[in-house]
Design a protein around this motif. Structure first.
Motif, PDB file in Angstrom:
ATOM      1  N   ARG A 113       0.822  -1.198   0.000  1.00  0.00           N
ATOM      2  CA  ARG A 113       0.000   0.000   0.000  1.00  0.00           C
ATOM      3  C   ARG A 113       0.864   1.260   0.000  1.00  0.00           C
ATOM      4  NH1 ARG A 113      -3.875   1.155   4.899  1.00  0.00           N
ATOM      5  NH2 ARG A 113      -4.870   3.038   4.102  1.00  0.00           N
ATOM      6  N   LEU A 114       1.965   1.216   0.751  1.00  0.00           N
ATOM      7  CA  LEU A 114       2.849   2.375   0.812  1.00  0.00           C
ATOM      8  C   LEU A 114       3.530   2.633  -0.519  1.00  0.00           C
ATOM      9  CD1 LEU A 114       4.489   2.044   4.316  1.00  0.00           C
ATOM     10  CD2 LEU A 114       2.895   3.773   3.531  1.00  0.00           C
ATOM     11  N   GLY A 161       2.015   2.453  -3.160  1.00  0.00           N
ATOM     12  CA  GLY A 161       0.988   3.058  -3.999  1.00  0.00           C
ATOM     13  C   GLY A 161       0.027   2.073  -4.616  1.00  0.00           C
ATOM     14  N   GLY A 212      -0.276   5.737  -0.011  1.00  0.00           N
ATOM     15  CA  GLY A 212       0.425   5.460  -1.258  1.00  0.00           C
ATOM     16  C   GLY A 212       0.896   6.712  -1.977  1.00  0.00           C
ATOM     17  N   VAL A 260       6.630   7.747   0.890  1.00  0.00           N
ATOM     18  CA  VAL A 260       7.482   7.262   1.971  1.00  0.00           C
ATOM     19  C   VAL A 260       7.690   5.766   1.762  1.00  0.00           C
ATOM     20  CG1 VAL A 260       6.559   8.964   3.577  1.00  0.00           C
ATOM     21  CG2 VAL A 260       5.571   6.686   3.514  1.00  0.00           C
ATOM     22  N   PHE A 268       7.523 -10.218   0.126  1.00  0.00           N
ATOM     23  CA  PHE A 268       6.468 -11.073  -0.415  1.00  0.00           C
ATOM     24  C   PHE A 268       7.034 -12.472  -0.633  1.00  0.00           C
ATOM     25  CE2 PHE A 268       5.498  -6.760  -2.293  1.00  0.00           C
ATOM     26  CZ  PHE A 268       4.679  -6.404  -1.240  1.00  0.00           C
ATOM     27  N   TYR A 328       9.173  -4.484  -7.105  1.00  0.00           N
ATOM     28  CA  TYR A 328       7.728  -4.331  -6.937  1.00  0.00           C
ATOM     29  C   TYR A 328       7.235  -2.879  -6.892  1.00  0.00           C
ATOM     30  CZ  TYR A 328       2.946  -5.013  -5.593  1.00  0.00           C
ATOM     31  OH  TYR A 328       1.577  -4.969  -5.584  1.00  0.00           O
ATOM     32  N   PRO A 329       7.907  -1.997  -6.129  1.00  0.00           N
ATOM     33  CA  PRO A 329       7.424  -0.610  -6.116  1.00  0.00           C
ATOM     34  C   PRO A 329       7.400   0.009  -7.516  1.00  0.00           C
ATOM     35  CG  PRO A 329       9.253  -0.899  -4.580  1.00  0.00           C
ATOM     36  CD  PRO A 329       9.031  -2.215  -5.226  1.00  0.00           C
ATOM     37  N   LYS A 337       6.973  -1.715 -10.281  1.00  0.00           N
ATOM     38  CA  LYS A 337       5.872  -2.348 -11.008  1.00  0.00           C
ATOM     39  C   LYS A 337       4.568  -1.601 -10.717  1.00  0.00           C
ATOM     40  CE  LYS A 337       3.490  -6.754 -11.435  1.00  0.00           C
ATOM     41  NZ  LYS A 337       3.271  -8.043 -10.774  1.00  0.00           N
ATOM     42  N   VAL A 338       4.373  -1.251  -9.447  1.00  0.00           N
ATOM     43  CA  VAL A 338       3.167  -0.503  -9.089  1.00  0.00           C
ATOM     44  C   VAL A 338       3.149   0.838  -9.809  1.00  0.00           C
ATOM     45  CG1 VAL A 338       1.946   0.624  -7.190  1.00  0.00           C
ATOM     46  CG2 VAL A 338       2.947  -1.625  -6.852  1.00  0.00           C
ATOM     47  N   ARG A 373      14.383  -2.797  -1.423  1.00  0.00           N
ATOM     48  CA  ARG A 373      13.049  -2.507  -1.963  1.00  0.00           C
ATOM     49  C   ARG A 373      12.635  -1.081  -1.600  1.00  0.00           C
ATOM     50  NH1 ARG A 373       8.071  -6.219  -0.135  1.00  0.00           N
ATOM     51  NH2 ARG A 373       8.581  -5.195   1.823  1.00  0.00           N
ATOM     52  N   ALA A 374      12.963  -0.680  -0.365  1.00  0.00           N
ATOM     53  CA  ALA A 374      12.649   0.689   0.039  1.00  0.00           C
ATOM     54  C   ALA A 374      13.449   1.689  -0.787  1.00  0.00           C
ATOM     55  CB  ALA A 374      12.931   0.866   1.525  1.00  0.00           C
ATOM     56  N   SER A 380      12.226   2.262  -4.365  1.00  0.00           N
ATOM     57  CA  SER A 380      11.009   3.050  -4.556  1.00  0.00           C
ATOM     58  C   SER A 380      11.317   4.553  -4.559  1.00  0.00           C
ATOM     59  CB  SER A 380       9.987   2.721  -3.472  1.00  0.00           C
ATOM     60  OG  SER A 380      10.357   3.328  -2.246  1.00  0.00           O
TER      61      SER A 380
END
Ligand code: ADP
Ligand code: MG
Lengths: 291, 368
Positions: free
Chosen positions: A188-189, A191, B74, B78, B88, B99-100, B102-103, B147-148, B151
């Protein structure tokens, strides 16, 4: 006088040996019981395996005079093939409906706190057996009739789907409850929207549960006779479970050769689905669902 | 990059527990900021409120110049690393890191390129194809970091990211984290209950208790000049010795013993009437021990000796009050022997009846 020492000895013996004898009898009793139960459950399976290959199958189990003519007859009969196809459509449709609706509902129920949620689930579960049960068949028929879904496969899918959904939601909610919230929060963070989180994170994490549900739903539809029998009119739409009851010879006797072959073919897909899903997702139906 | 500002922020849980209570805080752009406090002090709540995972009950929250109080999590830009890493389980390292992106609908080739680059920077080479279950704790922690990082956020939020690592690995990961933050210069809020971790990593530390900030300052500030007895007891690898007593004739009295007043509060305390209840605080590192009498020293029997490695922690009994001193490993005293303890008056502290530190020059830096 002559009998008394023997009697004495035997009472003495029974006094000392009562324990082993009772144990021995117990073992025999249990063995007989198990053998009986085993035979009880094995005989139909043996029939299912042998009868289709028998030239003259009866209702008993006997070593077959081997032939595959029964299958040849079966595959020439168009009604038998279309019945299997119809069963596949109904099973696939119901499984899809139940998976989609079930995962959405169970995810929501798992994540949103509403008062009386568990009560609602239990009541739904209790009521669900009524929907596909015999007692409610008249109102169910009327409802489907009002919806103009008589003689449509959609009607059958909806009715069986509705009957199985509460159980599905109940089981899936348990899987959803066990998925750490941090997975979703993390997505969720970044997005991700709820549907995307459901698809990317929740569904893959709960997939062994979903697979179990899919198998179970397929089995429910596959074996259901009453609902399609009542809701479908045209023979060309009837599934295997219904069509099997129409296999009679001209003489009005059950056509055992056709029924035997059909029964084997009919049971194969369920067995295959089970093995496929079990291999792929690694769950076992040892009387429960392993996660 | 962005600053974080909370204005009278309150988060009340259903049931009335205030996780964060009327909290006003400024975190500077690019700062490594630690939230330190015992379990249940509201650190996680504050972090999750900044992230948007908890709704705000009252007050405002700004990231950069944006008021994000009501903004969807979202869209706050952050990134959070959870205590359990929240990788995951069905995705490979590469997929997790990507993943971030991909979103954010970044093109596939581009996102795997970024994932690989980020993985390289975090020493995750060769692990891209593995599932989280095939990684060690330290590797999982770095994947979560990667991952952080991937993003590309304005703010990092870390919730006890080192607490699941074993002690040795934790030290390595700590240094690694500090380097990473220096290099990226991203504003970072780091939650921990480990004071050593906070002292080692942070530019500034907020010490929390019951949803409020007890003290806010640099590691040096909170160590040298704790605002109150709560902070004094919480900071330091061996806890500060806190002795309740009274003022008596320009000195500090407890039981039969008398100690000179700490330098920094001497004037203030001398002006107060005798019998005023105060607490005397001295870190065991700043108390010297000898076997001979010295002017101003207090004498008592050695009760316990604990080995700290290069030094010893000696507990000396004065009535039922224990006073601790850290001494050199070569000076191990006998249990029961009488020793003389002398706190360094330049390092000793005095707290008033409410537990607030007393100082001559300025009023103590107040917190909550
Ligand atoms: N979801 C929740 N519902 C109700 N109370 C909560 C919830 N989460 C935390 N709390 C309470 O809020 C306070 C602060 O908790 P938390 O922020 O987790 O502390 P910390 O991270 O410092 O250990 C605690 O008293 C805790 O019991
Ligand atoms: Mg916490």
């Amino acid at each position: 006088m002559s009998a008394s020492p023997v009697a004495e000895r035997s009472t003495a013996m029974s006094r000392f040996d009562a324990q082993p004898i009772r144990h021995f009898l117990g073992v025999i009793g249990r063995t007989v019981f198990v053998a009986f139960m085993l035979a009880f459950f094995t005989l139909p399976v043996l029939w299912l395996v042998f009868a289709p290959f028998d030239k003259t199958p009866g209702l008993g189990v006997s070593l077959p005079e081997f032939t595959i003519a029964n299958f040849r007859t079966l595959f020439k009969s168009s009604s038998a093939l279309s019945a299997l196809r119809n069963s596949l459509i109904l099973a696939g449709g119901t499984a899809a409906l139940v998976l989609v609706a079930g995962s959405l509902a169970s995810y929501a129920l798992s994540r949103v706190r509403i008062p009386g949620r568990d009560m609602l689930l239990y009541v739904l579960l209790l009521m669900s057996s009524i929907v596909t049960g015999t007692a409610a068949m008249v109102p169910t028929f009327q409802l489907v009739n009002e919806l103009h879904l008589i003689d449509k496969m959609l009607g059958v899918v909806l009715v069986i789907g509705a009957g199985t959904l509460p159980t599905v939601i109940f089981i899936l909610k348990d899987f959803m409850d066990n998925i750490p919230k941090s997975y979703e929060e993390s997505a969720r963070l970044f997005g991700a929207r709820p549907l995307r989180i459901l698809w990317d994170v929740v569904v893959p994490t709960a997939r062994s549960g979903l697979a179990a549900i899919a198998v179970w739903a397929v089995v429910q539809v596959w074996g259901n006779f009453l609902v399609p029998y009542i809701l479908l009119r045209s023979p060309d739409k009837s599934p295997a479970a219904v069509v099997m009851y129409t296999f009679y010879t001209e003489g009005g006797q059950p056509n055992l050769r056709l029924i035997a072959a059909f029964a084997l073919v009919y049971s194969l897909p369920v067995v295959l689905v089970y093995f496929f899903v079990s291999r792929r997702y690694g769950f076992r139906f040892y009387g429960g669902i392993k996660r | 990059m962005a600053s974080i500002r909370t204005v009278k922020l309150t988060k009340e849980y259903p049931g009335g527990v205030k996780g964060v209570d009327d909290l006003t805080l400024d975190i500077v752009d690019g700062e490594f900021f630690a939230l330190l406090g015992p379990s249940g002090s509201g650190k996680t709540t504050l972090l999750r409120t900044i992230a948007g995972l908890e709704s705000v009950t009252a007050g405002q929250l700004f990231i950069g110049s944006r008021d994000v109080t009501q903004l969807d999590p979202g869209r706050r830009n952050v990134a959070m690393v959870f205590q359990d890493y929240a990788l995951f389980p069905h995705m490979s390292t590469a997929d997790n890191i990507a993943y971030p992106l991909k979103v954010k609908k970044v093109h596939k080739a581009q996102r795997y390129a970024t994932a690989e680059e980020t993985a390289d920077a975090l020493s995750l080479q060769g692990l891209l194809g593995r599932r989280p279950s095939q990684l060690s704790g330290g590797q999982q922690q770095r994947v979560a970091l990667a991952r952080a990082v991937a993003s590309n956020p304005d703010v990092f939020l870390f919730d006890e990211p080192l607490s699941n690592l074993d002690a040795r690995l934790r030290l390595e990961a700590r240094t690694f984290l500090k380097q990473l933050q220096r290099r990226l210069g991203v504003t970072t809020v780091f939650v921990t209950h480990d004071q050593a971790e906070a002292l080692a990593l942070a530019d500034r530390i907020a010490i929390m208790d019951k949803g409020r900030i007890q003290q806010l300052g640099t590691p040096r500030d909170v160590f040298r000049a704790p605002a109150n007895t709560f902070v004094a007891a919480f900071i330091g690898s061996v806890p500060m010795t806190l002795i309740p007593g009274t003022l008596a004739g320009g000195r500090f009295a407890f039981g039969e013993e008398r100690l000179e007043l700490p330098d920094e509060a001497a004037t203030t305390a001398a002006a107060m009437p005798d019998g005023t209840a105060v607490t005397y605080g001295a870190r065991p590192e700043y108390i010297s021990m000898s076997s001979d009498s010295r002017p101003g020293a207090i004498a008592g029997p050695v009760q316990v000796v604990e080995h700290l490695g290069a030094s010893l922690l000696v507990s000396v009994a004065f009535g039922d009050q224990l006073v601790q001193a850290v001494v050199d490993e070569d000076h191990e005293p006998e249990i029961g022997a009488t020793v003389y303890l002398l706190p360094n008056p330049r390092r000793a502290l005095l707290f008033d009846a409410e537990g607030t530190r007393m100082a001559d020059d300025a009023p103590a830096e107040a917190g909550g």
